[in-house]
Design a protein around this motif. Structure first.
Motif, PDB file in Angstrom:
ATOM      1  N   HIS A  11       0.836  -1.202   0.000  1.00 47.91           N
ATOM      2  CA  HIS A  11       0.000   0.000   0.000  1.00 47.91           C
ATOM      3  C   HIS A  11       0.875   1.257   0.000  1.00 47.91           C
ATOM      4  O   HIS A  11       0.539   2.276   0.590  1.00 47.91           O
ATOM      5  N   ASN A  12       2.039   1.133  -0.623  1.00 46.66           N
ATOM      6  CA  ASN A  12       3.037   2.203  -0.749  1.00 46.66           C
ATOM      7  C   ASN A  12       3.573   2.675   0.607  1.00 46.66           C
ATOM      8  O   ASN A  12       4.020   3.810   0.749  1.00 46.66           O
ATOM      9  N   VAL A  13       3.531   1.784   1.604  1.00 46.08           N
ATOM     10  CA  VAL A  13       4.088   2.081   2.919  1.00 46.08           C
ATOM     11  C   VAL A  13       5.140   1.016   3.219  1.00 46.08           C
ATOM     12  O   VAL A  13       4.837  -0.187   3.203  1.00 46.08           O
ATOM     13  N   SER A  14       6.358   1.454   3.472  1.00 42.41           N
ATOM     14  CA  SER A  14       7.472   0.542   3.739  1.00 42.41           C
ATOM     15  C   SER A  14       7.652   0.332   5.235  1.00 42.41           C
ATOM     16  O   SER A  14       7.572   1.280   6.013  1.00 42.41           O
ATOM     17  N   GLN A  15       7.893  -0.910   5.598  1.00 40.15           N
ATOM     18  CA  GLN A  15       8.144  -1.278   6.993  1.00 40.15           C
ATOM     19  C   GLN A  15       9.356  -2.204   7.044  1.00 40.15           C
ATOM     20  O   GLN A  15       9.447  -3.150   6.260  1.00 40.15           O
ATOM     21  N   ASN A  16      10.273  -1.926   7.966  1.00 43.43           N
ATOM     22  CA  ASN A  16      11.378  -2.854   8.201  1.00 43.43           C
ATOM     23  C   ASN A  16      10.811  -4.105   8.842  1.00 43.43           C
ATOM     24  O   ASN A  16       9.991  -4.018   9.758  1.00 43.43           O
ATOM     25  N   ARG A  17      11.227  -5.252   8.337  1.00 42.46           N
ATOM     26  CA  ARG A  17      10.687  -6.523   8.828  1.00 42.46           C
ATOM     27  C   ARG A  17      11.792  -7.555   8.977  1.00 42.46           C
ATOM     28  O   ARG A  17      12.757  -7.561   8.229  1.00 42.46           O
ATOM     29  N   THR A  18      11.598  -8.436   9.932  1.00 44.78           N
ATOM     30  CA  THR A  18      12.394  -9.637  10.089  1.00 44.78           C
ATOM     31  C   THR A  18      11.416 -10.784   9.909  1.00 44.78           C
ATOM     32  O   THR A  18      10.459 -10.910  10.690  1.00 44.78           O
ATOM     33  N   ILE A  19      11.622 -11.587   8.864  1.00 47.47           N
ATOM     34  CA  ILE A  19      10.656 -12.616   8.496  1.00 47.47           C
ATOM     35  C   ILE A  19      11.328 -13.989   8.545  1.00 47.47           C
ATOM     36  O   ILE A  19      12.313 -14.221   7.843  1.00 47.47           O
ATOM     37  N   PRO A  20      10.795 -14.896   9.371  1.00 45.19           N
ATOM     38  CA  PRO A  20      11.363 -16.245   9.441  1.00 45.19           C
ATOM     39  C   PRO A  20      10.877 -17.096   8.276  1.00 45.19           C
ATOM     40  O   PRO A  20       9.817 -16.842   7.699  1.00 45.19           O
ATOM     41  N   GLY A  21      11.656 -18.110   7.953  1.00 44.78           N
ATOM     42  CA  GLY A  21      11.249 -19.012   6.887  1.00 44.78           C
ATOM     43  C   GLY A  21      12.119 -20.244   6.850  1.00 44.78           C
ATOM     44  O   GLY A  21      12.985 -20.449   7.723  1.00 44.78           O
ATOM     45  N   THR A  22      11.870 -21.060   5.847  1.00 46.16           N
ATOM     46  CA  THR A  22      12.695 -22.243   5.623  1.00 46.16           C
ATOM     47  C   THR A  22      13.092 -22.300   4.166  1.00 46.16           C
ATOM     48  O   THR A  22      12.344 -21.862   3.281  1.00 46.16           O
ATOM     49  N   ILE A  23      14.269 -22.817   3.934  1.00 45.78           N
ATOM     50  CA  ILE A  23      14.709 -23.170   2.588  1.00 45.78           C
ATOM     51  C   ILE A  23      14.873 -24.679   2.590  1.00 45.78           C
ATOM     52  O   ILE A  23      15.561 -25.234   3.450  1.00 45.78           O
ATOM     53  N   THR A  24      14.213 -25.331   1.641  1.00 42.46           N
ATOM     54  CA  THR A  24      14.330 -26.770   1.495  1.00 42.46           C
ATOM     55  C   THR A  24      14.983 -27.067   0.156  1.00 42.46           C
ATOM     56  O   THR A  24      14.587 -26.510  -0.872  1.00 42.46           O
ATOM     57  N   VAL A  25      15.985 -27.928   0.187  1.00 41.70           N
ATOM     58  CA  VAL A  25      16.648 -28.391  -1.030  1.00 41.70           C
ATOM     59  C   VAL A  25      16.356 -29.875  -1.145  1.00 41.70           C
ATOM     60  O   VAL A  25      16.626 -30.649  -0.211  1.00 41.70           O
ATOM     61  N   SER A  26      15.768 -30.278  -2.269  1.00 40.24           N
ATOM     62  CA  SER A  26      15.457 -31.681  -2.513  1.00 40.24           C
ATOM     63  C   SER A  26      15.781 -32.008  -3.964  1.00 40.24           C
ATOM     64  O   SER A  26      15.161 -31.442  -4.875  1.00 40.24           O
ATOM     65  N   ASN A  27      16.742 -32.868  -4.168  1.00 38.78           N
ATOM     66  CA  ASN A  27      17.180 -33.249  -5.516  1.00 38.78           C
ATOM     67  C   ASN A  27      17.517 -32.024  -6.361  1.00 38.78           C
ATOM     68  O   ASN A  27      17.152 -31.947  -7.526  1.00 38.78           O
ATOM     69  N   GLY A  28      18.160 -31.048  -5.753  1.00 38.21           N
ATOM     70  CA  GLY A  28      18.589 -29.850  -6.470  1.00 38.21           C
ATOM     71  C   GLY A  28      17.520 -28.771  -6.624  1.00 38.21           C
ATOM     72  O   GLY A  28      17.796 -27.703  -7.145  1.00 38.21           O
ATOM     73  N   VAL A  29      16.297 -29.040  -6.164  1.00 37.01           N
ATOM     74  CA  VAL A  29      15.212 -28.065  -6.257  1.00 37.01           C
ATOM     75  C   VAL A  29      15.184 -27.250  -4.962  1.00 37.01           C
ATOM     76  O   VAL A  29      15.127 -27.815  -3.865  1.00 37.01           O
ATOM     77  N   VAL A  30      15.205 -25.922  -5.093  1.00 33.18           N
ATOM     78  CA  VAL A  30      15.233 -25.018  -3.950  1.00 33.18           C
ATOM     79  C   VAL A  30      13.843 -24.413  -3.761  1.00 33.18           C
ATOM     80  O   VAL A  30      13.295 -23.804  -4.679  1.00 33.18           O
ATOM     81  N   THR A  31      13.290 -24.585  -2.555  1.00 29.22           N
ATOM     82  CA  THR A  31      11.975 -24.042  -2.225  1.00 29.22           C
ATOM     83  C   THR A  31      12.075 -23.233  -0.941  1.00 29.22           C
ATOM     84  O   THR A  31      12.681 -23.685   0.031  1.00 29.22           O
ATOM     85  N   MET A  32      11.505 -22.036  -0.954  1.00 29.40           N
ATOM     86  CA  MET A  32      11.422 -21.205   0.250  1.00 29.40           C
ATOM     87  C   MET A  32       9.976 -21.152   0.703  1.00 29.40           C
ATOM     88  O   MET A  32       9.072 -21.037  -0.121  1.00 29.40           O
ATOM     89  N   LYS A  33       9.781 -21.197   2.024  1.00 31.87           N
ATOM     90  CA  LYS A  33       8.450 -21.054   2.610  1.00 31.87           C
ATOM     91  C   LYS A  33       8.537 -20.105   3.790  1.00 31.87           C
ATOM     92  O   LYS A  33       9.533 -20.086   4.514  1.00 31.87           O
ATOM     93  N   SER A  34       7.464 -19.350   3.966  1.00 32.23           N
ATOM     94  CA  SER A  34       7.393 -18.447   5.100  1.00 32.23           C
ATOM     95  C   SER A  34       5.944 -18.209   5.480  1.00 32.23           C
ATOM     96  O   SER A  34       5.055 -18.231   4.622  1.00 32.23           O
ATOM     97  N   GLU A  35       5.743 -17.990   6.776  1.00 32.21           N
ATOM     98  CA  GLU A  35       4.442 -17.577   7.288  1.00 32.21           C
ATOM     99  C   GLU A  35       4.703 -16.413   8.225  1.00 32.21           C
ATOM    100  O   GLU A  35       5.576 -16.493   9.096  1.00 32.21           O
ATOM    101  N   PHE A  36       3.977 -15.317   8.026  1.00 37.40           N
ATOM    102  CA  PHE A  36       4.173 -14.139   8.860  1.00 37.40           C
ATOM    103  C   PHE A  36       2.893 -13.310   8.870  1.00 37.40           C
ATOM    104  O   PHE A  36       2.006 -13.508   8.055  1.00 37.40           O
ATOM    105  N   MET A  37       2.836 -12.381   9.809  1.00 41.19           N
ATOM    106  CA  MET A  37       1.659 -11.528   9.964  1.00 41.19           C
ATOM    107  C   MET A  37       1.948 -10.128   9.423  1.00 41.19           C
ATOM    108  O   MET A  37       3.078  -9.635   9.525  1.00 41.19           O
ATOM    109  N   VAL A  38       0.922  -9.502   8.849  1.00 35.85           N
ATOM    110  CA  VAL A  38       1.005  -8.120   8.391  1.00 35.85           C
ATOM    111  C   VAL A  38      -0.130  -7.356   9.059  1.00 35.85           C
ATOM    112  O   VAL A  38      -1.300  -7.723   8.913  1.00 35.85           O
ATOM    113  N   LYS A  39       0.216  -6.326   9.820  1.00 42.17           N
ATOM    114  CA  LYS A  39      -0.791  -5.483  10.459  1.00 42.17           C
ATOM    115  C   LYS A  39      -1.292  -4.448   9.460  1.00 42.17           C
ATOM    116  O   LYS A  39      -0.497  -3.733   8.844  1.00 42.17           O
ATOM    117  N   CYS A  40      -2.585  -4.375   9.292  1.00 44.47           N
ATOM    118  CA  CYS A  40      -3.179  -3.404   8.361  1.00 44.47           C
ATOM    119  C   CYS A  40      -2.749  -1.980   8.706  1.00 44.47           C
ATOM    120  O   CYS A  40      -2.387  -1.199   7.816  1.00 44.47           O
TER     121      CYS A  40
END
Length: 180
Positions: free
Chosen positions: A120-149
């Motif tokens: 919404h054209n508003v920038s916020q500094n964030r620290t976002i946790p996640g996972t990187i999974t490597v399986s047979n050379g395929v790289v996948t990132m996943k994350s779950e986080f909250m955004v306050k309106c």
């Protein structure tokens, strides 16, 4: 879509070329708002991302109007009244993954991305946790986080205050392809 590709290409030109550069053109992003009267959820498969494993640099971008809702009226209000996607068509994250997992080895790695989330054209500094999974050379990132309106100046009218939560749960899954 063309605008997003230009943004990602610009970011790619900043990154060093060669081994360690990964792209995703179809990241799945979902949002969920639990409220007393009605839960609201939406999904898109149009997120785009570039990850430089050598430096940890990470950028995500998604066109707001690509989110699909169960009810068309929800989608209309989301785009016109809340996120104003005509004025602010994209949400972005630009940051750096703090850890440097070995992407040549299969495994799941806990990571933290520190950067700037722009919604919404508003920038916020964030620290976002996640996972990187490597399986047979395929790289996948996943994350779950909250955004306050309120953090992004997304106003919720009192009339529908009970329909929309103050914080929205975001889930992101991106499967990357190494670039040459």
């Amino acid at each position: 879509m063309k605008h997003i590709s230009i943004i990602l290409l610009a970011w790619m030109s900043i990154f060093q070329t060669g081994q360690g550069l990964y792209m995703c053109k179809n990241a799945e992003i979902s949002l969920f708002s639990s409220a007393p009267i009605e839960d609201i959820s939406a999904k898109t498969s149009s997120g785009q991302s570039v990850y430089n494993a050598a430096t940890g640099d990470l950028v995500f971008s998604v066109a707001i109007n690509t989110f699909k809702f169960r009810k068309s009226l929800m989608q209309e209000h989301f785009n016109s009244d809340y996120l104003e996607s005509d004025k602010y068509p994209h949400a972005t994250f630009k940051g750096k993954i703090q850890e440097h997992p070995d992407l040549s080895k299969d495994g799941t790695y806990q990571v933290t991305a520190i950067g700037v989330l722009n919604v919404h054209n508003v920038s916020q500094n964030r620290t976002i946790p996640g996972t990187i999974t490597v399986s047979n050379g395929v790289v996948t990132m996943k994350s779950e986080f909250m955004v306050k309106c309120a953090d992004h100046h997304i106003e919720i009218p009192r009339l529908v205050f009970h329909n929309i939560a103050e914080s929205i749960k975001m889930n992101v899954t991106a499967t990357y392809t190494a670039t040459k």
